[in-house]
Enzyme design. Structure first.
Site, mmCIF file in Angstrom:
data_model
loop_
_atom_site.group_PDB
_atom_site.id
_atom_site.type_symbol
_atom_site.label_atom_id
_atom_site.label_comp_id
_atom_site.label_asym_id
_atom_site.label_seq_id
_atom_site.Cartn_x
_atom_site.Cartn_y
_atom_site.Cartn_z
ATOM 1 N N HIS A 320 36.070 -48.254 18.315
ATOM 2 C CA HIS A 320 34.979 -48.063 19.259
ATOM 3 C C HIS A 320 33.677 -47.921 18.484
ATOM 4 O O HIS A 320 33.670 -47.485 17.330
ATOM 5 C CB HIS A 320 35.224 -46.811 20.119
ATOM 6 C CG HIS A 320 34.298 -46.689 21.283
ATOM 7 N ND1 HIS A 320 33.100 -46.013 21.199
ATOM 8 C CD2 HIS A 320 34.385 -47.166 22.550
ATOM 9 C CE1 HIS A 320 32.482 -46.078 22.376
ATOM 10 N NE2 HIS A 320 33.238 -46.772 23.206
ATOM 11 N N ASP A 379 40.361 -48.732 26.805
ATOM 12 C CA ASP A 379 40.949 -49.992 27.267
ATOM 13 C C ASP A 379 42.408 -50.149 26.856
ATOM 14 O O ASP A 379 43.156 -50.893 27.497
ATOM 15 C CB ASP A 379 40.151 -51.177 26.712
ATOM 16 C CG ASP A 379 38.734 -51.220 27.246
ATOM 17 O OD1 ASP A 379 38.580 -51.102 28.469
ATOM 18 O OD2 ASP A 379 37.794 -51.361 26.446
#
Length: 442
Positions: A320, A379
């Site tokens: 991320h 996700d």
């Protein structure tokens, strides 16, 4: 077309080293990976690392909405066995948690505004089906401009009216678009169930998607948790920044939110949850023993080397821009996913996800030589949760959008009321002077 592309390639080359030479911050990122400071906000904070003497130190991830830890919000709603997305939408828009009476009134207002304008479903959705639901969401939001008697008024009162209507209507547009897509492209039956005014947003979605309209309270509460976790993620994420960029021009809310939907559609942003499931399905098809760490790691290496997967070299759902040691949203969803996997006989599949999560950092380090600290992001587990809920993959990214609409609207209103300047970064031109030649001399 190939000839045109060759013409483009011949005249549009920028050497990678020029970005460093001119200190261009690609992706609006600093050299250490942190984001360029582009604005101030009261809405949300995303914490993933510490800075010590200029050095980036990995840290446990934290996500706060208006200063309140999202884990506390989820835990509070779970402890009281109630839905929380509507409460979060209020919090993001207005800055404080609602009282019981404020929340009840807000839920009634949302329910009253779920109905789409007259003939909107027939003219904008049924007559113009799309194989991609995100595409239909963007087009439909733009179309709502034509059904608004006062679309361009920039006042706070008008923006708030429009924002609440969009938060209420986007889930309905999503479910209608899905049903039409099923009939037109999948040659299956479509269902338009009546809205139930007592339903929360999560319940309304399941009511619209399930042919028999049946769902358990546990399923609806799990979907509600997903909506809470996706509702907001700071002003710097691509789709929210898109909202703020367009809003800074003074354009209407429908243009700004449609653009944000287009941003979220991308596989490097909201579309990643669908890519995770595609990747994991490929892993399951090609790995014989899901518990064999060497075999799983070997296939992940093929993905990183671009010999498998979609050729991107990415292990989707891992890493991320801000989070390092952990993504709090992934931590919460992982816990929920484990519980549901045990209940639904899907523990083996969940264990494979967990194994990929554990092996991925070492695979990246081995192939790329990069020991950057990475962890699973939201996700990685959201698609698995949606699959356990029986939701079709067509809706994975749209569900992200109908959650994030609350954050987008909050940021639009903040940009419109506090900034006052159009967002306009600079690009350095590398073009060289050349003379204009008459057509006959070229």
């Amino acid at each position: 077309m190939e000839e045109l592309c060759q013409e483009f390639r011949a005249n549009n080359k920028i050497a990678p080293e020029n970005f460093d030479l001119y200190q261009v911050k690609r992706g609006l990122r600093n050299p250490d990976g942190t984001g360029v400071m582009a604005g101030l906000t009261l809405i949300c904070n995303v914490h993933g690392y510490l800075i010590d003497d200029g050095e980036k130190i990995p840290d446990v991830g934290r996500l706060t909405y208006r200063g309140i830890d999202v884990m506390d919000i989820v835990d509070g709603c779970t402890a009281e066995n109630r839905f929380g997305y509507e409460e979060v939408a209020w919090l993001l828009l207005f800055g404080k948690l609602p009282t019981k009476s404020q929340l009840e009134r807000f839920c009634r207002v949302l329910n009253d505004r779920r109905e789409l304008p007259e003939y909107f479903a027939e003219d904008m959705i049924i007559k113009a089906p799309s194989k991609d639901i995100m595409n239909k969401l963007g087009r439909s939001v733009l179309a709502l401009y034509s059904y608004d008697d006062n679309p361009d008024d920039p006042s706070l009162e008008n923006n708030m009216r429009q924002a609440i209507q969009l938060i209420a209507r986007l889930p309905v547009i999503m479910t209608y678009a899905y049903q039409v897509k099923r009939r037109h492209y999948d040659k299956q039956s479509m269902y338009f169930h009546p809205l139930d005014p007592s339903h929360s947003t999560a319940q309304a979605i399941l009511n619209a998607i399930r042919p028999d309209r049946s769902f358990t309270d546990e399923e609806a509460k799990l979907l509600d948790t997903c909506l809470i976790l996706h509702a907001e993620h700071g002003g710097g994420n691509n789709s929210t920044f898109t909202t703020r960029v367009l809003s800074s021009t003074g354009t209407d809310i429908y243009s700004a939110i449609s653009a944000a939907i287009g941003s979220l559609k991308g596989p490097r942003h909201g579309g990643a949850n669908h890519r995770v499931m595609m990747m994991m399905n490929e892993v399951m098809e090609n790995v014989q023993n899901w518990r064999d760490e060497d075999e799983v790691a070997s296939y992940l290496e093929k993905i990183v080397r671009k010999q498998a997967g979609d050729g991107s070299g990415l292990i989707y759902g891992m890493g991320h821009a801000i989070y390092t040691l952990s993504d709090p949203r992934a931590v919460i969803l992982k816990t929920r996913a484990r519980k549901m996997a045990e209940e639904r006989g899907m523990s083996e599949k969940f264990d494979l996800f967990e194994l990929v999560e554990r092996l991925a950092p070492d695979v990246f380090a081995k192939i790329k030589g990069d020991r950057k600290v990475i962890s699973a992001n939201v996700d990685f587990y959201s698609g698995l949760v949606y699959e356990m809920l029986g939701l079709p993959s067509d809706l994975y990214t749209p569900l992200f959008a109908i959650s994030r609409i609350a954050g987008w609207c909050a940021h639009r209103i903040e940009e419109m009321t506090t900034s006052g300047r159009i967002i306009r970064p600079a690009y350095r031109s590398l073009s060289l002077p050349q003379e204009y030649l008459p057509l006959a001399e070229r």
